[in-house]
Design an enzyme around this catalytic site. Structure first.
Site, PDB file in Angstrom:
ATOM      1  N   LYS A 197     -77.972 -30.143  -7.381  1.00  0.00           N
ATOM      2  CA  LYS A 197     -76.847 -29.288  -6.975  1.00  0.00           C
ATOM      3  C   LYS A 197     -77.244 -28.517  -5.723  1.00  0.00           C
ATOM      4  CE  LYS A 197     -75.316 -25.159  -7.184  1.00  0.00           C
ATOM      5  NZ  LYS A 197     -74.512 -25.019  -5.963  1.00  0.00           N
ATOM      6  N   GLU A 272     -88.955 -21.421  -7.928  1.00  0.00           N
ATOM      7  CA  GLU A 272     -89.513 -21.109  -6.603  1.00  0.00           C
ATOM      8  C   GLU A 272     -88.588 -20.059  -6.005  1.00  0.00           C
ATOM      9  OE1 GLU A 272     -90.724 -20.766  -3.557  1.00  0.00           O
ATOM     10  OE2 GLU A 272     -90.948 -22.769  -2.693  1.00  0.00           O
ATOM     11  N   CYS A 306     -88.556 -19.093   2.601  1.00  0.00           N
ATOM     12  CA  CYS A 306     -89.051 -18.273   1.478  1.00  0.00           C
ATOM     13  C   CYS A 306     -90.421 -17.685   1.762  1.00  0.00           C
ATOM     14  CB  CYS A 306     -89.023 -19.061   0.172  1.00  0.00           C
ATOM     15  SG  CYS A 306     -89.866 -20.619   0.237  1.00  0.00           S
ATOM     16  N   GLU A 403     -86.426  -8.479  -0.100  1.00  0.00           N
ATOM     17  CA  GLU A 403     -86.384  -9.674   0.740  1.00  0.00           C
ATOM     18  C   GLU A 403     -85.133  -9.612   1.615  1.00  0.00           C
ATOM     19  OE1 GLU A 403     -85.534 -13.504  -1.126  1.00  0.00           O
ATOM     20  OE2 GLU A 403     -87.088 -14.407   0.106  1.00  0.00           O
TER      21      GLU A 403
HETATM   22  P1  NAP Z   1     -79.043 -18.146  -4.856  1.00  0.00           P
HETATM   23  O1  NAP Z   1     -77.833 -17.364  -5.088  1.00  0.00           O
HETATM   24  O2  NAP Z   1     -80.208 -17.916  -5.721  1.00  0.00           O
HETATM   25  O3  NAP Z   1     -78.606 -19.677  -4.916  1.00  0.00           O
HETATM   26  C1  NAP Z   1     -79.519 -20.764  -4.986  1.00  0.00           C
HETATM   27  C2  NAP Z   1     -78.836 -21.900  -5.728  1.00  0.00           C
HETATM   28  O4  NAP Z   1     -78.536 -21.494  -7.070  1.00  0.00           O
HETATM   29  C3  NAP Z   1     -77.519 -22.297  -5.100  1.00  0.00           C
HETATM   30  O5  NAP Z   1     -77.341 -23.684  -5.215  1.00  0.00           O
HETATM   31  C4  NAP Z   1     -76.535 -21.546  -5.965  1.00  0.00           C
HETATM   32  O6  NAP Z   1     -75.252 -22.088  -5.908  1.00  0.00           O
HETATM   33  C5  NAP Z   1     -77.158 -21.683  -7.327  1.00  0.00           C
HETATM   34  N1  NAP Z   1     -76.703 -20.699  -8.316  1.00  0.00           N
HETATM   35  C6  NAP Z   1     -76.186 -19.469  -8.095  1.00  0.00           C
HETATM   36  N2  NAP Z   1     -75.895 -18.862  -9.261  1.00  0.00           N
HETATM   37  C7  NAP Z   1     -76.239 -19.719 -10.252  1.00  0.00           C
HETATM   38  C8  NAP Z   1     -76.188 -19.662 -11.682  1.00  0.00           C
HETATM   39  N3  NAP Z   1     -75.744 -18.588 -12.319  1.00  0.00           N
HETATM   40  N4  NAP Z   1     -76.631 -20.718 -12.394  1.00  0.00           N
HETATM   41  C9  NAP Z   1     -77.106 -21.814 -11.752  1.00  0.00           C
HETATM   42  N5  NAP Z   1     -77.170 -21.925 -10.415  1.00  0.00           N
HETATM   43  C10 NAP Z   1     -76.752 -20.883  -9.657  1.00  0.00           C
HETATM   44  O7  NAP Z   1     -79.516 -18.017  -3.391  1.00  0.00           O
HETATM   45  P2  NAP Z   1     -78.616 -18.144  -2.090  1.00  0.00           P
HETATM   46  O8  NAP Z   1     -77.207 -17.685  -2.319  1.00  0.00           O
HETATM   47  O9  NAP Z   1     -78.795 -19.516  -1.580  1.00  0.00           O
HETATM   48  O10 NAP Z   1     -79.299 -17.076  -1.200  1.00  0.00           O
HETATM   49  C11 NAP Z   1     -79.291 -15.712  -1.624  1.00  0.00           C
HETATM   50  C12 NAP Z   1     -80.640 -15.114  -1.482  1.00  0.00           C
HETATM   51  O11 NAP Z   1     -81.643 -15.942  -2.111  1.00  0.00           O
HETATM   52  C13 NAP Z   1     -81.095 -15.030  -0.045  1.00  0.00           C
HETATM   53  O12 NAP Z   1     -80.569 -13.927   0.600  1.00  0.00           O
HETATM   54  C14 NAP Z   1     -82.583 -14.979  -0.219  1.00  0.00           C
HETATM   55  O13 NAP Z   1     -82.993 -13.686  -0.519  1.00  0.00           O
HETATM   56  C15 NAP Z   1     -82.835 -15.872  -1.397  1.00  0.00           C
HETATM   57  N6  NAP Z   1     -83.243 -17.215  -1.013  1.00  0.00           N
HETATM   58  C16 NAP Z   1     -84.518 -17.608  -1.269  1.00  0.00           C
HETATM   59  C17 NAP Z   1     -84.935 -18.878  -0.931  1.00  0.00           C
HETATM   60  C18 NAP Z   1     -86.306 -19.363  -1.205  1.00  0.00           C
HETATM   61  O14 NAP Z   1     -86.668 -20.441  -0.758  1.00  0.00           O
HETATM   62  N7  NAP Z   1     -87.126 -18.657  -1.940  1.00  0.00           N
HETATM   63  C19 NAP Z   1     -84.048 -19.756  -0.319  1.00  0.00           C
HETATM   64  C20 NAP Z   1     -82.727 -19.335  -0.075  1.00  0.00           C
HETATM   65  C21 NAP Z   1     -82.355 -18.078  -0.454  1.00  0.00           C
HETATM   66  P3  NAP Z   1     -74.179 -21.464  -4.875  1.00  0.00           P
HETATM   67  O15 NAP Z   1     -74.679 -21.676  -3.520  1.00  0.00           O
HETATM   68  O16 NAP Z   1     -72.977 -22.251  -5.155  1.00  0.00           O
HETATM   69  O17 NAP Z   1     -74.029 -20.026  -5.236  1.00  0.00           O
END
Ligand code: NAP
Ligand code: MG
Length: 500
Positions: A197, A272, A306, A403
Site C-alpha cells: 500500500k 521503520e 527518515c 521530527e
Molecule cells: P504516515 O501517516 O505514517 O503514513 C505512512 C503510510 O501509512 C502511508 O501509506 C499511510 O497512508 C499509511 N497509514 C496512515 N494511517 C494508517 C493506519 N491507521 N493504518 C495503516 N496505515 C496507515 O506518514 P506520512 O503521512 O507519509 O508522513 C507523515 C509524517 O511521517 C512525516 O511528516 C514524517 O514525520 C514521517 N515520515 C517518516 C518517514 C520515514 O521514513 N521514517 C517517511 C515518511 C514520513 P496514507 O498516505 O493514505 O495516509
C-alpha cells in the site's frame, strides 16, 4: 520572483502515458479498477497542479489482493530458489532499462530533483533488489547435536527457515520506488507474497514497478499493489486474518497504531519510523568536506528522509566558522522544479508539509532561536522552501525535539565528547547519527555510546544494501536491508526426529 513549476509539455511520451492511464490497482498480475470506483487526485508539488489519479481502494479491494497473494503463496514458496533469484535479477534489469521513465515519474510525483531520483533513489532501488536476489539460494538452517537423556535413544535435530506467508507493506511518500523495492525484494526472495500500500500522496512509481515485475515473469499474485487511504486500505491490511506480517515505514504515531492493531491477531510487525538524528562535529574534522556532508545529510530531498541528520552539535571553538559555512552552503543552493537540470533542491511534497515546516520555524523564532539563512518561504507555484539553518537551538525547543521532515538544521555547541553524546542521545528517537572527526579514536570511543540503529563517521548516512537500516525506541524495530532485512520475512521451524 515567483518560481514556476515543472513544464509537463516536455516530458517523455512514456511518462505522459503513465500519468494519463487512469486509476487502477495491480492485483493478481493485472491492472484492475477498484471496487469503489473512487479516485485520489495526484499532484505535482512543483506546481500544485493535478497531474494524475490513483485508485481510492476499499476493504473489498484489500480482500481481493490478499486472496490473490494467499493463492500464489503455496506455489511461490515451492518455486526453486534459483528461479526466484532469476526473476529478481530480471526485474532489476527491466527497472534499469526503464530508469529514465521511473525517475521522471518519481520527480513529477514527489518533487525531488531528477538527478536524485535517477541516480540516488534508482541506485538504492536496484542495489536492494540485486542484493536480495543473491539470497534465495543461501537461505539455510542449522543442524543441532541433540542429546536427550533417554538410554539407547538417538535423535536428529535441525532448523529450517520458512517464509512467513502473505506480507502487507505500508510505505510513505518520500521515496516510494525505493521503499517499495526495500520491502518487495526481501519478501519475495524469502518466498513470501506481498500486498503493497503506497502513500496516497505518491504512488505512481510503485505501480510501474509492479507492472515491470509482471513483465519480468513473476507469477500472478506474488506482487500486488492496492492504492488508497491509510485509514481504509492500510487498516484493512493490518487487520486482515490472512496477512501474516506487516512491514511499515512512516511516522511513529501511525507505526504505533499499526503495531497495536496487529497485536490483536499476533501478526509479526516491522516498524521503520521517524527520527531526529544527531550530527556531532569535532573541531579537528576536515571542515570543508564535513560541511558538505552535514548539509547533504539534512538538505538532500529537502530533509524528507527518515535518517536526515537534523540536529547538529559543534565543538565550541569551531561554532562561528561552521555556522557561517552552513549559511553560505544553504544560501547558495538552487531551489526549483525537479525536472530543471540546474535544480539542487526541489519543493517539499505538499502544502500540508510546507505549512507544518514553516510552523516549526516560526515557533523556533518565538522560542529564541536564530534563523541565519535566507527567508525560507519561497514564492512559487509549488511548495518551495529554502534550506534553513537554525542557530542557538536549545534542547527543549520543539524544533529540536520533534521530527520536522523538512530542510531544517538546528545547531548548538558542545564543550567535550561526553556532552556531545548526552546531547545526541537527548531524544525519544534512535534511528541514525553522524560523527565528523579526523581522530578515529574519538569516533570509536563514542560509537558505542550513541543510542541509534546506525552511526556514520565522516560521511552522510547513505544506505548500503548489505548494511541493515532501522531504529530503536520511537524509531521502531526490525530492519530493512542486509541479512536481517531478509530474516524479517522468515520463520524458524525446529525439527526433531527420533531415529533410535
Ligand atoms: P504516515 O501517516 O505514517 O503514513 C505512512 C503510510 O501509512 C502511508 O501509506 C499511510 O497512508 C499509511 N497509514 C496512515 N494511517 C494508517 C493506519 N491507521 N493504518 C495503516 N496505515 C496507515 O506518514 P506520512 O503521512 O507519509 O508522513 C507523515 C509524517 O511521517 C512525516 O511528516 C514524517 O514525520 C514521517 N515520515 C517518516 C518517514 C520515514 O521514513 N521514517 C517517511 C515518511 C514520513 P496514507 O498516505 O493514505 O495516509
Ligand atoms: Mg504527488
Amino acid at each position: 520572483m515567483r518560481l514556476p513549476g515543472n513544464n509537463l509539455d516536455s516530458i517523455s511520451p512514456a511518462a505522459r502515458a503513465v500519468l494519463d492511464r487512469g486509476a487502477a490497482l495491480f492485483v493478481g498480475g493485472e491492472a484492475i479498477p477498484s471496487a469503489t470506483g473512487a479516485e485520489i487526485p495526484v499532484y505535482d508539488p512543483s506546481s500544485a497542479r493535478q497531474i494524475s489519479v490513483l485508485a481510492d481502494g476499499g476493504a473489498e479491494d484489500v480482500d481481493q489482493a490478499v486472496a490473490a497473494a494467499a493463492a500464489a503463496f503455496p506455489r511461490w514458496r515451492a518455486t526453486a530458489p534459483a528461479e526466484r533469484e532469476r526473476l529478481l535479477w530480471r526485474w532489476a534489469a527491466l527497472i534499469e532499462q526503464n530508469a529514465d521513465l521511473l525517475a521522471e515519474i518519481e520527480t513529477i510525483d514527489v518533487g525531488m530533483p531528477l538527478w536524485m531520483s535517477r541516480r540516488m533513489e534508482m541506485g538504492a532501488t536496484l542495489g536492494a533488489i540485486r542484493y536480495m536476489a543473491g539470497w534465495p539460494t543461501k537461505i539455510a538452517g542449522q543442524t543441532v547435536d541433540v542429546g536427550v537423556p533417554i538410554p539407547g535413544s538417538q535423535f536428529v535435530g535441525y532448523t529450517v527457515r520458512e517464509p512467513v506467508g502473505v506480507v502487507a507493506a505500508i510505505i510513505p511518500w518520500n521515496v516510494p520506488m525505493m521503499m517499495a523495492a526495500w520491502k518487495i525484494a526481501p519478501a519475495v526472495a524469502a518466498g513470501c507474497t506481498i500486498v503493497v500500500k503506497p502513500s496516497e500522496v505518491a504512488g505512481l512509481s510503485v505501480l510501474v514497478l509492479a507492472d515491470l515485475a509482471r513483465q519480468a515473469g513473476f507469477p500472478d499474485g506474488v506482487i500486488n499493489v492496492v492504492t488508497g487511504k491509510g485509514s481504509v486500505v492500510g487498516q484493512a491490511l493490518v487487520r486482515h486474518k490472512d496477512v501474516a506480517k506487516v512491514t511499515f515505514t512512516g511516522s511513529t504515531t501511525t507505526g504505533v497504531a499499526i503495531a497495536t492493531a496487529a497485536a490483536a491477531s499476533a501478526k509479526k510487525v516491522t516498524l521503520e519510523l521517524g527520527g531526529k538524528s544527531p550530527q556531532i562535529l569535532f573541531a579537528d574534522a576536515d571542515l570543508n568536506s564535513a560541511i558538505d556532508g552535514i548539509c547533504n545529510g539534512i538538505f538532500l530531498h529537502s530533509g524528507q528522509i527518515c535518517v536526515a541528520g537534523s540536529r547538529l552539535y559543534v565543538e565550541r571553538p569551531a561554532l562561528d566558522e561552521v555556522v557561517e559555512k552552513l549559511r553560505a552552503w544553504a544560501d547558495s543552493r538552487v531551489v526549483g522544479p525537479g525536472l530543471v537540470p540546474d535544480t539542487q533542491i526541489g519543493p517539499v511534497v505538499s502544502d500540508t508539509q510546507k505549512a507544518k515546516i514553516l510552523g516549526y520555524l516560526s515557533g523556533a523564532g518565538q522560542e529564541g532561536a536564530d534563523i541565519v539563512t535566507a527567508d525560507p518561504d519561497v514564492d512559487g507555484d509549488g511548495y518551495y522552501l529554502r534550506p534553513t539553518v537554525v542557530a542557538n537551538a536549545t534542547p527543549s525547543m520543539q524544533v529540536v525535539r520533534e521530527e520536522v521532515f523538512g530542510p531544517v538544521l538546528t545547531v548548538a555547541a558542545f564543550d567535550d565528547a561526553d556532552e556531545a553524546v548526552a546531547l545526541a542521545n537527548d531524544t525519544d528517537y534512535g534511528l541514525s547519527a553522524c560523527v565528523w572527526t579526523s581522530n578515529l579514536a574519538t569516533a570509536h570511543r563514542i560509537i558505542p555510546q550513541i543510542r541509534s540503529g546506525k552511526v556514520a563517521v565522516n560521511t552522510d548516512p547513505l544506505p548500503y544494501p548489505a548494511l541493515p537500516e532501522g531504529g530503536r525506541r520511537a524509531s521502531g524495530y526490525g530492519r530493512d536491508l542486509g541479512q536481517e532485512g531478509l530474516d524479517g520475512f522468515l520463520e524458524t521451524k525446529s525439527v526433531l526426529i527420533r531415529t533410535a
